[in-house]
Design a protein around this motif. Structure first.
Motif, PDB file in Angstrom:
ATOM      1  N   UNK A   1      60.330  25.742  38.433  1.00 37.10           N
ATOM      2  CA  UNK A   1      60.278  24.992  37.408  1.00 37.10           C
ATOM      3  C   UNK A   1      60.919  23.593  37.741  1.00 37.10           C
ATOM      4  N   UNK A   2      60.617  22.683  36.768  1.00 35.73           N
ATOM      5  CA  UNK A   2      61.067  21.359  37.008  1.00 35.73           C
ATOM      6  C   UNK A   2      61.279  21.126  38.442  1.00 35.73           C
ATOM      7  N   UNK A   3      62.408  20.757  38.905  1.00 42.01           N
ATOM      8  CA  UNK A   3      62.687  20.538  40.219  1.00 42.01           C
ATOM      9  C   UNK A   3      63.595  21.734  40.749  1.00 42.01           C
ATOM     10  N   UNK A   4      63.488  22.688  40.513  1.00 42.14           N
ATOM     11  CA  UNK A   4      64.225  23.957  41.313  1.00 42.14           C
ATOM     12  C   UNK A   4      63.388  24.862  41.796  1.00 42.14           C
ATOM     13  N   UNK A   5      63.737  25.132  43.015  1.00 44.86           N
ATOM     14  CA  UNK A   5      62.872  25.842  44.157  1.00 44.86           C
ATOM     15  C   UNK A   5      63.623  26.953  44.390  1.00 44.86           C
ATOM     16  N   UNK A   6      62.908  28.035  44.712  1.00 38.68           N
ATOM     17  CA  UNK A   6      63.426  29.364  45.333  1.00 38.68           C
ATOM     18  C   UNK A   6      63.824  29.425  46.796  1.00 38.68           C
TER      19      UNK A   6
ATOM     20  N   UNK B   1      68.052  22.063  43.602  1.00 38.87           N
ATOM     21  CA  UNK B   1      68.610  22.921  44.154  1.00 38.87           C
ATOM     22  C   UNK B   1      68.379  23.277  45.959  1.00 38.87           C
ATOM     23  N   UNK B   2      67.848  22.134  46.534  1.00 43.28           N
ATOM     24  CA  UNK B   2      67.751  22.132  47.757  1.00 43.28           C
ATOM     25  C   UNK B   2      68.813  21.520  48.523  1.00 43.28           C
ATOM     26  N   UNK B   3      69.852  22.617  48.618  1.00 46.04           N
ATOM     27  CA  UNK B   3      71.409  22.093  49.272  1.00 46.04           C
ATOM     28  C   UNK B   3      71.315  22.136  50.728  1.00 46.04           C
TER      29      UNK B   3
ATOM     30  N   UNK C   1      75.312  13.432  51.971  1.00 48.06           N
ATOM     31  CA  UNK C   1      75.355  13.975  50.429  1.00 48.06           C
ATOM     32  C   UNK C   1      75.278  15.511  50.639  1.00 48.06           C
ATOM     33  N   UNK C   2      75.541  16.299  49.648  1.00 50.83           N
ATOM     34  CA  UNK C   2      75.353  17.721  49.874  1.00 50.83           C
ATOM     35  C   UNK C   2      73.995  18.381  49.491  1.00 50.83           C
ATOM     36  N   UNK C   3      73.227  17.261  49.217  1.00 58.11           N
ATOM     37  CA  UNK C   3      71.736  17.442  49.274  1.00 58.11           C
ATOM     38  C   UNK C   3      71.114  17.600  50.487  1.00 58.11           C
ATOM     39  N   UNK C   4      69.944  18.498  50.783  1.00 59.15           N
ATOM     40  CA  UNK C   4      69.491  18.575  52.004  1.00 59.15           C
ATOM     41  C   UNK C   4      68.216  17.300  51.950  1.00 59.15           C
ATOM     42  N   UNK C   5      67.787  16.983  50.745  1.00 60.16           N
ATOM     43  CA  UNK C   5      66.658  16.047  50.707  1.00 60.16           C
ATOM     44  C   UNK C   5      66.900  15.383  49.358  1.00 60.16           C
ATOM     45  N   UNK C   6      66.170  14.123  49.168  1.00 59.20           N
ATOM     46  CA  UNK C   6      66.008  13.625  48.004  1.00 59.20           C
ATOM     47  C   UNK C   6      64.592  13.489  47.535  1.00 59.20           C
TER      48      UNK C   6
END
Length: 748
Positions: free
Chosen positions: A268-273, A220-222, A199-204
């Motif tokens: 916030x939520x499941x968004x990371x910097x 957004x951990x891509x 997938x395009x995600x680095x993690x689930x």
């Protein structure tokens, strides 16, 4: 010769104040136990039931502890046990097995107790289970159970949900991969991360709540070019800096991978910097190329979270390194790496046997404990990962010390039975590893002593003791280990700001129960009671305390009916208080005046003294005695707490002159005239007359001036002649007078 990169991770951190408590008792291996509640770590054993022959069980475990850090229940090798080591009804997992290659390729922490609230009677537990099909594949699932308790007694275990990632190359199912399901608590959510191949995600992200598991894909951990993240090898959350870390590898054009920590914040939520410039890169050993690589096999951070320890292998040698997680940037992190000398060289492969870092975990005592395992080729062929030499427990002493020279490695610190130290320490959620913000060394209100648990990672602190009104300016302090004198006992929320390198790391807090100091001060220390009455003395504190009175009574109050000096001792863990009281039992005043006569040349003394009384005479005098100087009518009033009286009386004058009339002769011949010798005495007292014959024999004596001598001695008449007399006496006030001597003549 090609060398493989092997990762085997165990890195945990937590946020103090979470629902669970720091675990100070561990259970793991083949029924092994460590107890950190004792002054020095001690060891014990619990029942152990294998699931497979030949010591093949991985013996995964987890513990749930109370406020003291002592075990309430635990999970070991697929079975739930209570604190008395009894298997809980319904608490056995069917087909509890794992792939035999799991240990060599990553972390194995597969079971954890978690809380979703502060309800002590409802906890949750999840674990991995399933039977491997063969050496190259796995068929594992994750089950979530709800455990209901009543006063620490397990009532029921109920299955809530089961999770199985459908991707066969996910690390849950991939054979050559560890299983790392360490739960993280952040922004009101509890979750763990797994890899997301294809997938395009680095993690689930897998979120856990009281209803079950939920995959979170909208984050957004891509996945980035030439970069991979490996949460199964390293994934943790640093609560003091509120930073996430995931192990990553970046591949350069020469095929060499560079290991780093992806470092980011939860927004916030499941968004990371996510920002690649925040990565912390590990240094490479000399001579690294795409055929010759180093391997960090194990990771562990110190108790206060300052340093990360890396257990690795290079050039067929095992090594341990340390780096500073508080480094400002990647260069500082890179330069902070330092190798810790081992007591003796350790080879990765020797004589067909592989020696590797098996597991490590920081203990509540601040030391890092680790297992050094052995495995031979025969055991690999027979799918038996264990070895009888897997019995030596090792540790790193003073791992948090900033001076690397004070860090010591103690190999074979403790020896367990053969085979038994396998395969990992208990799975502890992050908040089960970290200590609370501070220890309460003394909770007595007159000297509450707090000791910060994070002294090694800060430059300065700023305390708020939770009572700005009562403490005033003393409500704040910059002392690392402050002592506070609270005006009142009770619960206070104490917070402390941690500062490092000019920035605030985090503000931590906890509730402190301030214990009362006993204090006894009776409202009186000298009191009077009347005959037949009593007085009650109360030493009650309003809180639990022990009492001891001088009478032997252990009640908080004492009823007193007798005269005496009484004391009480009131004791608590915060000290002993002492006080005394003098009690006197008294009578009501009794009348002590009457009409009387007074000599015209001298006074008479009236004394109306009574116990603790007040006096008032008609003359205005307030003393207990009165000497009237003239005739007249008088009164007196006498009062005490038991009663009193008012009495009127009259004083008359009389002649008080002292006179003695002594005859000089008498004739005791029975004619009725002058037959008796008698002295006439006026206004005298203590009278004594003695009469002697001329040979000195006393023939008569008397103390009554009204009596007379009839001239007889021993019942017979004495002879005529001269006799001597001696008279001693006092005046009516008791003052001695000059004795009288003389002669009398007896005629017949």
């Amino acid at each position: 010769m090609k060398r493989y990169i092997l990762f085997f991770i165990a890195l945990h951190f937590s946020f103090p104040g979470s629902a669970q408590h720091q675990a100070k008792q561990w259970i793991f291996g083949q029924g092994l136990g460590m107890d950190f509640t004792t002054p020095q770590v001690s060891f014990f054993n619990v029942p152990y039931i294998p699931n497979e022959p030949n010591h093949r069980d991985y013996n995964q475990s987890s513990v749930y502890c109370d406020e003291k850090g002592e075990i309430l229940l635990y999970f070991l090798n697929g079975k739930y046990y209570d604190k008395n080591n009894n298997i809980i009804s319904g608490g056995e997992v069917y087909e509890y097995k794992f792939s035999p290659n799991t240990l060599l390729f990553g972390e194995n922490k597969t079971s954890f107790f978690i809380n979703f609230s502060n309800n002590k009677n409802v906890i949750f537990h999840y674990y991995v289970y399933g039977e491997p099909e063969n050496i190259s594949t796995k068929n594992h699932s994750i089950r979530l159970n709800k455990i209901t308790l009543n006063n620490s007694t397990i009532i029921s275990i109920d299955s809530i949900d089961t999770y199985n990632n459908s991707n066969p190359v996910s690390f849950i199912n991939r054979a050559n991969s560890g299983i790392n399901l360490t739960p993280i608590s952040s922004k009101g959510n509890i979750f763990f991360m797994i890899d997301a191949p294809g997938t395009n995600k680095a993690v689930i992200i897998v979120k856990i709540d009281s209803t079950g598991f939920q995959e979170i894909l909208n984050h957004n951990i891509i996945r980035q070019n030439n970069t991979s993240l490996f949460p199964e090898q390293l994934f943790f959350f640093h609560p003091l800096t509120e930073t996430f870390f995931i192990l990553g590898k970046k591949y350069d054009s020469n095929g060499i991978h560079h290991t780093f920590l992806e470092r980011f914040k939860h927004q916030n939520n499941f968004n990371f910097s996510i920002n690649p410039t925040n990565r912390l890169f590990f240094p490479l050993k000399p001579g690294i190329n795409n055929q010759n690589t180093q391997a960090f096999i194990k990771y562990c951070i110190t108790l206060q979270g300052r340093y990360i320890y890396m257990f690795g292998s290079w050039n067929n040698q095992l090594f341990i390194e340390r780096a500073d997680l508080f480094a400002k940037d990647s260069l500082a992190f890179y330069n902070s790496h330092v190798q810790i000398p081992l007591p003796q060289p350790l080879q990765l492969i020797s004589s067909g046997t592989t020696q590797y870092w098996l597991d490590s975990q920081v203990g509540p005592d601040g030391n890092i404990y680790f297992m050094l395992a052995k495995r031979n080729q025969i055991s690999l062929t027979n799918q038996t990962p264990n070895n009888p030499e897997n019995k030596f427990l090792c540790r790193i002493i003073n791992p948090e010390d900033s001076d690397i020279n004070n860090v010591q490695i103690e190999m074979n610190f403790h020896t367990f039975p053969d085979w038994s130290l396998f395969a990992s320490f208990p799975g502890l959620s992050t908040n089960q590893l970290m200590p609370p913000p501070f220890e309460v060394l003394s909770s007595c209100s007159d000297s509450v002593h707090l000791d910060l648990n994070y002294k090694n990672i800060i430059d300065s602190v700023w305390w708020d003791f939770g009572d700005p009104v009562g403490l005033g300016t003393a409500n704040n302090s910059s002392v690392v280990s402050p002592v506070i004198k609270y005006p009142n006992y009770g619960k206070y929320y104490v917070s402390v700001q941690l500062w490092f390198d000019g920035d605030t790391l985090r503000t931590l807090g906890d509730t402190v129960l301030v214990e009362p100091v006993p204090h006894v001060e009776f409202p009186f220390h000298d009191t009077l009671i009347c005959i037949g009455e009593s007085v009650t003395v109360d030493a009650s504190q309003g809180f639990e305390a022990s009492y001891l009175w001088s009478t032997g009574s252990t009640d908080s109050v004492l009823e007193i009916t007798e005269t005496g000096l009484y004391w009480v001792q009131v004791s608590t863990a915060c000290g002993t208080a002492y006080d005394t009281v003098q009690v006197r039992v008294i009578r009501a005043p009794e009348e002590a005046v009457h009409d009387t006569s007074v000599c015209f040349f001298g006074p008479v003394l009236f004394d109306v003294s009574a116990d603790s009384a007040t006096y008032l005479w008609s003359t205005g005098s307030t003393g207990p005695t009165f000497a009237p100087r003239q005739i007249g009518n008088y009164w007196v009033e006498v009062q005490n707490i038991c009663g009193g009286y008012y009495k009127e009386f009259r004083v008359e004058l009389e002649n008080c002159e002292k006179t003695l009339y002594i005859p000089n002769a008498f004739t005791p011949n029975g004619d009725g005239v002058n037959d008796c010798f008698q002295v006439s005495a006026e206004n005298v007292a203590d009278y004594l007359i003695q009469i002697f014959n001329r040979w000195g024999t006393m023939v008569y004596s008397s103390t009554d001036p009204k009596e007379c001598w009839d001239g007889q001695y021993q019942g017979k008449p004495v002879q005529e002649g001269v006799y001597l007399y001696l008279i001693r006496y006092t005046d009516r006030d008791g003052n001695p007078q000059t004795p009288k001597r003389g002669e009398i003549v007896l005629y017949r």
